[in-house]
Write an enzyme that holds these catalytic residues in place. Structure first.
Site, short mmCIF file in Angstrom:
data_model
loop_
_atom_site.label_atom_id
_atom_site.label_comp_id
_atom_site.label_asym_id
_atom_site.label_seq_id
_atom_site.Cartn_x
_atom_site.Cartn_y
_atom_site.Cartn_z
N ASP A 305 6.56 87.80 48.87
CA ASP A 305 6.46 86.30 47.64
C ASP A 305 7.38 86.64 46.48
OD1 ASP A 305 6.37 83.91 46.84
OD2 ASP A 305 4.18 83.94 46.70
N HIS A 309 11.68 84.77 37.84
CA HIS A 309 11.83 83.53 36.76
C HIS A 309 12.43 83.89 35.72
CE1 HIS A 309 9.50 80.73 39.26
NE2 HIS A 309 8.52 81.72 39.38
O1 DOR Z 1 3.84 81.99 42.73
C1 DOR Z 1 4.47 81.48 43.30
N1 DOR Z 1 5.91 81.29 43.31
N2 DOR Z 1 4.19 80.87 44.42
C2 DOR Z 1 4.83 80.27 45.60
O2 DOR Z 1 4.10 79.64 46.28
C3 DOR Z 1 6.02 79.93 44.89
C4 DOR Z 1 6.57 80.87 44.15
C5 DOR Z 1 8.08 80.31 43.35
O3 DOR Z 1 8.80 79.84 43.75
O4 DOR Z 1 8.30 80.64 42.21
#
Ligand code: DOR
Length: 431
Positions: A305, A309
């Site tokens: 995952d 960001h």
């Molecule tokens: O923490 C997360 N970030 N969970 C998700 O399901 C999506 C992901 C994201 O796309 O940033």
């Protein structure tokens, strides 16, 4: 034709006597090869553990749309440095990967970069809106040959739509990967619902929001005879539901993230949004149950995952921060710390949960193969005794939102090879 390559003195799956492995034309040509007379380039792998190249079923590469946080090139580099030879790129890009055009773009870009096989995941619903099915058939028959479909980031919460998705995907030989989260139960949620969230004044995300969807979807998969995959399992309750479903031969598989194996909601006390993730970090009892389930095969595999960001989306107050953490370059080390060192998995088990099972679930036929003559040379060499200290800025990702900043982790990826080509060596991308 490329020059043969000889890996000298490696230990397959960390067991047995060291052997020399000869790679020729992208395949494992010989085991126990002589060092002389092959004309091969020689790599001294003495003491290193050889595993099949790792396969990540759950990567967010952010391209197209958020190339400020990650690109297919930087994400591929992070993956190869982490020991991966294939990743599945989630569909929550901008535009969403819900048509043949977008998945073909991602697939071709990945192939041109050539560091890992990039398998685009197709969205289940058009635009991830949860209203009507996306063009599953067109994505499956495109050059990208999509077999894994997911609205990850969002749950396919309409039960009839989920039923139809399972039926369609089944007909295409594919699998629906569900982000299990009942949105009515998690509206405004910020952290695992429990003692820590109550103390910090954060709205709770109850495990039942995950578990109720998992239970429902197992029943739908049973009725459709279809394959269902559960993304990022986070609770002990979900483990019990998976156990129930697997005993009944329902076609369900599941993944756990490294962070849900290692970290708990106790980390939240400093309100550092680097620890904000969806589903949220839960309790020590949950991490314990997840580790046991992974060892037993109730949870099939580890998936990162990997969710890069931008700084402005993480360096802000908790409620405004986006959920997600980097994972590709730290996953293997976290699995060593949580599963190998405590004796829950041996190296063969690591190969199973980080390469073989994810390749099978994602239908990546030439990945996750045995280290044997005639097989594709997709390999990773690991120094099991080395340790390293994580620094977000030194990772290959454009973003640096790692929850392991400053932590010393065990195990180091020394070399990764994709179809006989060295993609990374000693922490550096090759070529
Ligand atoms: O923490 C997360 N970030 N969970 C998700 O399901 C999506 C992901 C994201 O796309 O940033």
């Amino acid at each position: 034709m490329t020059r043969p390559f000889l890996l000298r003195g490696i230990r397959r799956y960390g067991a047995g006597e060291p052997v020399n492995l000869l790679v020729r034309n992208g395949l494992i040509a010989e085991l126990g090869a002589s060092v002389d007379g092959t004309g091969a380039e020689i790599f001294n792998g003495g003491g290193l553990v050889a595993l099949p190249g790792l396969v990540d079923l759950h990567t967010h590469l952010r391209e197209p749309g958020r190339e400020d946080t990650e690109t297919i090139a930087t994400g591929s580099a992070a993956a190869a440095l982490g020991g991966y030879t294939a990743v599945f790129a989630m569909a929550n890009t901008d535009p969403v990967a819900d048509t043949a055009v977008v998945v073909e773009y991602v697939y071709r870009r990945g192939r041109d970069i050539g560091l890992v096989d990039v398998h685009p995941v197709g969205a289940v619903t058009a635009g991830l809106h949860g209203q009507r099915l996306a063009e599953l058939g067109a994505m499956a028959t495109s050059a990208a040959a999509v077999r894994l479909f997911s609205d990850d980031g969002l749950c396919v919460h309409d039960s009839l739509l989920m039923r139809r998705a399972l039926e369609y995907a089944c007909g295409l030989g594919g699998v629906i990967a569900q982000h299990a989260e009942d949105p009515r139960l998690t509206a405004g949620a910020q952290a695992h619902e429990g003692r820590v969230a109550a103390r910090l004044g954060l709205a709770g995300w109850p495990p039942a929001a995950e578990e109720s969807i998992v239970a429902r979807d197992c029943l739908l998969a049973r009725d459709a005879g279809a394959a269902l995959h559960i993304c990022h399992v986070s609770s002990a309750g979900t483990v019990e539901l998976l156990r129930w479903a697997k005993r009944r031969s329902i076609r369900v598989s599941a993944e756990v993230t490294p962070h849900h194996l290692l970290l708990t909601d106790e980390r939240l006390s400093g309100y550092d949004p680097v620890n904000k993730v969806n589903p949220p970090l839960r309790t020590a009892a949950d991490t314990e149950a997840l580790r046991t389930a992974l060892a037993e095969g109730i949870v099939d595999c580890v998936a990162t995952d990997h969710a890069p960001h931008a700084a402005q989306d993480k360096d802000c107050e908790w409620s405004a921060a986006r959920p997600g953490m980097l994972g590709l370059q730290t996953a293997l080390s976290v699995v060593i710390a949580t599963m190998v060192q405590p004796g829950l998995l041996d190296w063969r088990g690591v190969a199973r949960v980080m390469s073989e099972r994810p390749a099978q679930i994602g239908r990546a036929a030439d990945q996750g193969r045995p280290i044997a003559v005639g097989e594709p040379a997709n390999l990773v060499l690991v120094d099991p005794d080395a340790t390293w200290t994580v620094h977000g800025v030194q990772l290959a990702s454009l973003a640096d939102n790692t929850p392991y900043e400053g932590m010393e982790l065990p195990g180091r990826v020394v070399l990764t090879m994709l179809r006989g080509q060295v993609t990374t060596e000693d922490g550096k991308v090759q070529g």
